[in-house]
Write an enzyme that holds these catalytic residues in place. Sequence first.
Site, PDB file in Angstrom:
ATOM      1  N   TYR A 113      99.809 137.973 -27.915  1.00  0.00           N
ATOM      2  CA  TYR A 113      99.320 138.682 -26.726  1.00  0.00           C
ATOM      3  C   TYR A 113      99.704 137.918 -25.460  1.00  0.00           C
ATOM      4  O   TYR A 113     100.204 138.512 -24.493  1.00  0.00           O
ATOM      5  CB  TYR A 113      97.800 138.860 -26.814  1.00  0.00           C
ATOM      6  CG  TYR A 113      97.218 139.672 -25.662  1.00  0.00           C
ATOM      7  CD1 TYR A 113      97.456 141.044 -25.563  1.00  0.00           C
ATOM      8  CD2 TYR A 113      96.436 139.069 -24.680  1.00  0.00           C
ATOM      9  CE1 TYR A 113      96.939 141.788 -24.511  1.00  0.00           C
ATOM     10  CE2 TYR A 113      95.910 139.806 -23.624  1.00  0.00           C
ATOM     11  CZ  TYR A 113      96.161 141.163 -23.540  1.00  0.00           C
ATOM     12  OH  TYR A 113      95.648 141.901 -22.498  1.00  0.00           O
ATOM     13  N   SER A 127      97.970 140.398 -17.355  1.00  0.00           N
ATOM     14  CA  SER A 127      96.648 139.955 -17.829  1.00  0.00           C
ATOM     15  C   SER A 127      96.291 138.608 -17.200  1.00  0.00           C
ATOM     16  O   SER A 127      97.178 137.897 -16.710  1.00  0.00           O
ATOM     17  CB  SER A 127      96.677 139.795 -19.351  1.00  0.00           C
ATOM     18  OG  SER A 127      95.518 139.129 -19.808  1.00  0.00           O
TER      19      SER A 127
HETATM   20  N1  LIG Z   1      90.052 145.077 -21.185  1.00  0.00           N
HETATM   21  C1  LIG Z   1      90.382 143.828 -20.856  1.00  0.00           C
HETATM   22  O1  LIG Z   1      89.545 142.905 -20.858  1.00  0.00           O
HETATM   23  C2  LIG Z   1      91.818 143.504 -20.432  1.00  0.00           C
HETATM   24  C3  LIG Z   1      92.109 142.214 -19.991  1.00  0.00           C
HETATM   25  C4  LIG Z   1      93.406 141.901 -19.604  1.00  0.00           C
HETATM   26  C5  LIG Z   1      94.404 142.873 -19.648  1.00  0.00           C
HETATM   27  N2  LIG Z   1      94.094 144.124 -20.074  1.00  0.00           N
HETATM   28  C6  LIG Z   1      95.208 145.089 -20.122  1.00  0.00           C
HETATM   29  O2  LIG Z   1      94.835 146.312 -19.490  1.00  0.00           O
HETATM   30  C7  LIG Z   1      95.504 147.407 -20.115  1.00  0.00           C
HETATM   31  C8  LIG Z   1      94.495 148.476 -20.522  1.00  0.00           C
HETATM   32  O3  LIG Z   1      93.588 147.896 -21.446  1.00  0.00           O
HETATM   33  P1  LIG Z   1      92.211 148.570 -21.920  1.00  0.00           P
HETATM   34  O4  LIG Z   1      91.202 147.506 -21.911  1.00  0.00           O
HETATM   35  O5  LIG Z   1      91.956 149.835 -21.198  1.00  0.00           O
HETATM   36  O6  LIG Z   1      92.602 148.852 -23.462  1.00  0.00           O
HETATM   37  P2  LIG Z   1      92.195 150.025 -24.479  1.00  0.00           P
HETATM   38  O7  LIG Z   1      92.464 149.455 -25.827  1.00  0.00           O
HETATM   39  O8  LIG Z   1      90.857 150.579 -24.180  1.00  0.00           O
HETATM   40  O9  LIG Z   1      93.290 151.161 -24.143  1.00  0.00           O
HETATM   41  C9  LIG Z   1      94.651 150.965 -24.385  1.00  0.00           C
HETATM   42  C10 LIG Z   1      95.351 152.326 -24.475  1.00  0.00           C
HETATM   43  O10 LIG Z   1      96.748 152.080 -24.754  1.00  0.00           O
HETATM   44  C11 LIG Z   1      97.153 153.025 -25.748  1.00  0.00           C
HETATM   45  N3  LIG Z   1      98.300 152.531 -26.522  1.00  0.00           N
HETATM   46  C12 LIG Z   1      98.333 151.506 -27.412  1.00  0.00           C
HETATM   47  N4  LIG Z   1      99.552 151.398 -27.956  1.00  0.00           N
HETATM   48  C13 LIG Z   1     100.320 152.374 -27.383  1.00  0.00           C
HETATM   49  C14 LIG Z   1     101.671 152.777 -27.543  1.00  0.00           C
HETATM   50  N5  LIG Z   1     102.500 152.172 -28.419  1.00  0.00           N
HETATM   51  N6  LIG Z   1     102.130 153.805 -26.777  1.00  0.00           N
HETATM   52  C15 LIG Z   1     101.309 154.449 -25.903  1.00  0.00           C
HETATM   53  N7  LIG Z   1     100.014 154.103 -25.712  1.00  0.00           N
HETATM   54  C16 LIG Z   1      99.519 153.088 -26.466  1.00  0.00           C
HETATM   55  C17 LIG Z   1      95.924 153.191 -26.634  1.00  0.00           C
HETATM   56  O11 LIG Z   1      96.021 154.392 -27.405  1.00  0.00           O
HETATM   57  C18 LIG Z   1      94.800 153.205 -25.613  1.00  0.00           C
HETATM   58  O12 LIG Z   1      94.521 154.503 -25.130  1.00  0.00           O
HETATM   59  C19 LIG Z   1      96.274 146.819 -21.315  1.00  0.00           C
HETATM   60  O13 LIG Z   1      97.619 146.594 -20.961  1.00  0.00           O
HETATM   61  C20 LIG Z   1      95.567 145.499 -21.549  1.00  0.00           C
HETATM   62  O14 LIG Z   1      96.381 144.532 -22.191  1.00  0.00           O
HETATM   63  C21 LIG Z   1      92.846 144.466 -20.466  1.00  0.00           C
END
Ligand SMILES: NC(=O)c1ccc[n+]([C@@H]2O[C@H](COP(=O)([O-])OP(=O)(O)OC[C@H]3O[C@@H](n4cnc5c(N)ncnc54)[C@H](O)[C@@H]3O)[C@@H](O)[C@H]2O)c1
Length: 277
Positions: free
Chosen positions: A171, A158
Amino acid sequence: MSSQRLSNKVAIITGSSQGIGREICNQFSEEGALVVCSDLRPLGQGNDVATHEAITKKGGKAIFVSTDVSKADDWKALIAKTVQEFGRVDILVNNAGICTEANKPAPIDEVDEDAFDAHLRINSRGVFLGCKYVIQQMKKQEIHQSSGLRGWIVNFASMVSNIGMAGLTGYTASKGAVSAMTKTIALDVAKQGIVVNAICPGFTKTAMLDNALGAGASTDGGALGSSAARDAVLAALPRGRFGEAKDHARAAVYLASDDAAWVTGILLNVDGGLTAQ
Ligand SMILES: NC(=O)c1ccc[n+]([C@@H]2O[C@H](COP(=O)([O-])OP(=O)(O)OC[C@H]3O[C@@H](n4cnc5c(N)ncnc54)[C@H](O)[C@@H]3O)[C@@H](O)[C@H]2O)c1
């Protein structure tokens, strides 16, 4: 027509049911990969067709395996099912993650200890287990003639691997662990022909952003489309827009392709310039 940069490669993507993970599955399939979608459940927020079904309808090859990334037994079953179905595993994308603290940011002296542990368990331990078990499988496999590689791993860290973010101790700790682990694991397996890299996303339009900035923040003109929080974040983004899931999916295609054969242990910022400031 895509360039088929992942032709016939077998790829496991965690957190595949929505957001960035779903788009990675789509892009990988477009690039010719055989896709193993894994998540807690097949249908994610805001979708009425599961990711693997949408890919299959378009003529790609995909299956779904229910997986909790924090559980070792689930990882063993996921990898066994992938090998049973497609014969091997070439690519792992550790994308699954949570940021429940965004709902209720708290200064360090008020952090809920269960919430802290949950971030470490899913975001950090999930990546550790995925790397551990997939590398056991990859080490048994033949080297790909095209690239001299045996496997590709892409971890999701991230922007908070690079900068602090007030109120998000669990986080940020969990994502710092992902970036540190990525470099160590890359060194552990460099001689075996496995490359391990991480993507560090900035603010990206998914359910996670809605969670952080209020419902509708990810949708231009949504319910809170012009909230003060959303506007403040947008104003800090050098590119002047939020990230799209596709921005990360395209970066993941590169890191999972032969083009990245000599790239390992890097943290690729995909954040519209946020952490360049
Ligand atoms: N969206 C942002 O702004 C952002 C910023 C920095 C990092 N990220 C990282 O990118 C990645 C994807 O994020 P996103 O925005 O698509 O999030 P999101 O919340 O839309 O999707 C996350 C997915 O992970 C799944 N998940 C959660 N816990 C789980 C578990 N224990 N086992 C299996 N699956 C599980 C959820 O069911 C969901 O489908 C994450 O690692 C997040 O930390 C996102």
